[in-house]
Design a protein around this motif. Structure first.
Motif, short mmCIF file in Angstrom:
data_model
loop_
_atom_site.label_atom_id
_atom_site.label_comp_id
_atom_site.label_asym_id
_atom_site.label_seq_id
_atom_site.Cartn_x
_atom_site.Cartn_y
_atom_site.Cartn_z
N ALA A 126 0.84 -1.20 0.00
CA ALA A 126 0.00 0.00 0.00
C ALA A 126 0.87 1.25 0.00
CB ALA A 126 -0.93 0.01 1.21
N GLY A 127 1.96 1.22 0.76
CA GLY A 127 2.88 2.35 0.78
C GLY A 127 3.56 2.56 -0.56
N LEU A 128 3.96 1.47 -1.18
CA LEU A 128 4.57 1.56 -2.51
C LEU A 128 3.57 2.13 -3.50
CD1 LEU A 128 6.87 0.99 -4.47
CD2 LEU A 128 6.01 -1.36 -4.67
N ALA A 129 2.32 1.66 -3.41
CA ALA A 129 1.28 2.16 -4.32
C ALA A 129 1.01 3.64 -4.09
CB ALA A 129 -0.01 1.35 -4.15
N LEU A 130 0.99 4.07 -2.82
CA LEU A 130 0.80 5.50 -2.53
C LEU A 130 1.93 6.33 -3.11
CD1 LEU A 130 -0.56 5.64 1.14
CD2 LEU A 130 -1.60 6.70 -0.87
N LEU A 131 3.15 5.89 -2.89
CA LEU A 131 4.31 6.61 -3.43
C LEU A 131 4.20 6.75 -4.95
CD1 LEU A 131 7.60 5.48 -1.64
CD2 LEU A 131 6.78 7.81 -1.99
N LEU A 132 3.91 5.64 -5.61
CA LEU A 132 3.81 5.66 -7.06
C LEU A 132 2.65 6.53 -7.53
CD1 LEU A 132 4.55 1.90 -7.89
CD2 LEU A 132 6.06 3.88 -8.22
N SER A 133 1.55 6.55 -6.77
CA SER A 133 0.41 7.39 -7.16
C SER A 133 0.74 8.87 -7.05
CB SER A 133 -0.82 7.05 -6.32
OG SER A 133 -0.69 7.52 -5.00
N TYR A 134 1.68 9.23 -6.15
CA TYR A 134 2.12 10.63 -6.05
C TYR A 134 3.04 11.00 -7.20
CZ TYR A 134 0.48 10.41 -1.16
OH TYR A 134 -0.26 10.28 -0.03
N LEU A 135 3.77 10.00 -7.72
CA LEU A 135 4.78 10.28 -8.73
C LEU A 135 4.29 10.05 -10.16
CD1 LEU A 135 7.83 8.53 -6.97
CD2 LEU A 135 7.37 11.00 -7.11
N LEU A 136 3.31 9.18 -10.33
CA LEU A 136 2.84 8.81 -11.66
C LEU A 136 1.43 9.35 -11.92
CD1 LEU A 136 3.95 5.05 -11.61
CD2 LEU A 136 5.17 6.98 -12.64
N PRO A 137 1.04 9.43 -13.17
CA PRO A 137 -0.30 9.94 -13.49
C PRO A 137 -1.39 8.87 -13.36
CG PRO A 137 0.87 9.49 -15.51
CD PRO A 137 1.85 9.23 -14.38
N PHE A 138 -1.32 8.10 -12.28
CA PHE A 138 -2.31 7.06 -12.02
C PHE A 138 -2.78 7.19 -10.58
CE2 PHE A 138 0.74 5.24 -15.09
CZ PHE A 138 -0.11 5.06 -16.17
N GLY A 139 -4.03 6.85 -10.34
CA GLY A 139 -4.57 6.89 -8.99
C GLY A 139 -4.10 5.71 -8.17
N PHE A 140 -4.39 5.77 -6.87
CA PHE A 140 -3.97 4.70 -5.96
C PHE A 140 -4.58 3.36 -6.34
CE2 PHE A 140 -5.07 2.02 -2.35
CZ PHE A 140 -3.82 1.78 -1.79
N GLY A 141 -5.88 3.33 -6.67
CA GLY A 141 -6.57 2.08 -6.94
C GLY A 141 -5.91 1.20 -7.99
N PRO A 142 -5.72 1.72 -9.21
CA PRO A 142 -5.08 0.90 -10.25
C PRO A 142 -3.65 0.49 -9.90
CG PRO A 142 -6.19 2.79 -11.22
CD PRO A 142 -6.21 3.00 -9.74
N VAL A 143 -2.91 1.40 -9.27
CA VAL A 143 -1.52 1.09 -8.91
C VAL A 143 -1.48 -0.01 -7.84
CG1 VAL A 143 0.61 1.99 -7.92
CG2 VAL A 143 -0.69 3.38 -9.52
N PHE A 144 -2.34 0.10 -6.83
CA PHE A 144 -2.37 -0.90 -5.77
C PHE A 144 -2.73 -2.27 -6.33
CE2 PHE A 144 -4.81 -3.11 -2.39
CZ PHE A 144 -3.77 -3.31 -1.50
N PHE A 145 -3.72 -2.31 -7.21
CA PHE A 145 -4.12 -3.59 -7.80
C PHE A 145 -2.98 -4.19 -8.61
CE2 PHE A 145 -6.29 -6.37 -10.81
CZ PHE A 145 -7.14 -7.06 -9.98
N ALA A 146 -2.31 -3.36 -9.42
CA ALA A 146 -1.23 -3.86 -10.26
C ALA A 146 -0.05 -4.37 -9.43
CB ALA A 146 -0.76 -2.75 -11.20
N VAL A 147 0.28 -3.65 -8.35
CA VAL A 147 1.40 -4.06 -7.50
C VAL A 147 1.09 -5.37 -6.77
CG1 VAL A 147 2.69 -3.43 -5.42
CG2 VAL A 147 2.33 -1.73 -7.21
#
Length: 198
Positions: free
Chosen positions: A38-59
């Motif tokens: 979840a922390g990795l997904a949050l970090l990536l959502s701050y840095l990438l043009p994607f929301g937390f939901g899709p990033v968390f699911f993909a990770v």
């Protein structure tokens, strides 16, 4: 032994998803992170043009094979449902809960408390929030090393990376939230409380 999801399990999964998602909403409101996937997904959502939901699911998806291999179909299906639920509920809650002002320290404590309780609910109903939680449960089952303590160690690595992105005070508040989360799990959950019989 695999089983269909009973009402008892369903209510536990729904509660776990809701509380864990609410924890993420508190973190996002003040730009903090947490540990694990979840922390990795949050970090990536701050840095990438994607929301937390899709990033968390993909990770989380790569860990599903590990879940199926080591914990079986029942655990994997419930975990996949939890991951999909969190991926959907976080943006939904964020769109309907407007937090205009909250002290970052309070947000971190509330996030840790909500997520900790939510994860315990998932664990007790033979599921996890995906990612590292799967590995942590496997390690506790095999070695007895507490899930919360293992996740706290891994969180140190996540925060090391986060230190390159966040301001020092953001990092400190985020760390407080992660400690609260993992202490709640370590003090209130043991692997024999799950309903898994393997």
């Amino acid at each position: 032994m695999n089983r269909l999801i009973s009402f008892h399990d369903l209510q536990g999964l729904v509660f776990g998803v809701l509380m864990t998602s609410l924890g993420v909403v508190f973190l996002k409101a003040v730009g903090l992170v947490t540990g694990q996937t979840a922390g990795l997904a949050l970090l990536l959502s701050y840095l990438l043009p994607f929301g937390f939901g899709p990033v968390f699911f993909a990770v989380s998806i790569p860990f599903m094979f590990l879940a199926w291999l080591k914990r079986g179909t029942d655990f994997t299906i419930k975990t996949l449902c939890a991951v999909a639920g969190i991926s959907f509920v976080v943006p939904m809650l964020a769109a309907h809960i407007v937090i205009e002002s909250i002290p970052p320290l309070l947000a971190a404590i509330l996030a840790g408390a909500c997520s900790g309780v939510g994860l315990i609910a998932l664990f007790r109903h033979n599921a996890s929030a995906g990612g590292l939680g799967i590995l942590a449960l496997i390690i506790e089952r095999k070695t007895g090393f507490k899930t919360g303590w293992f996740q706290l160690c891994f969180d140190a690595c996540v925060f090391l990376v986060a230190s390159l992105v966040l301001e020092p005070m953001q990092l400190l508040y985020s760390l407080v939230g992660a400690v609260v989360l993992n202490l709640i799990i370590a003090w209130n959950f043991t692997i024999d409380q799950t309903r898994n019989s393997d």
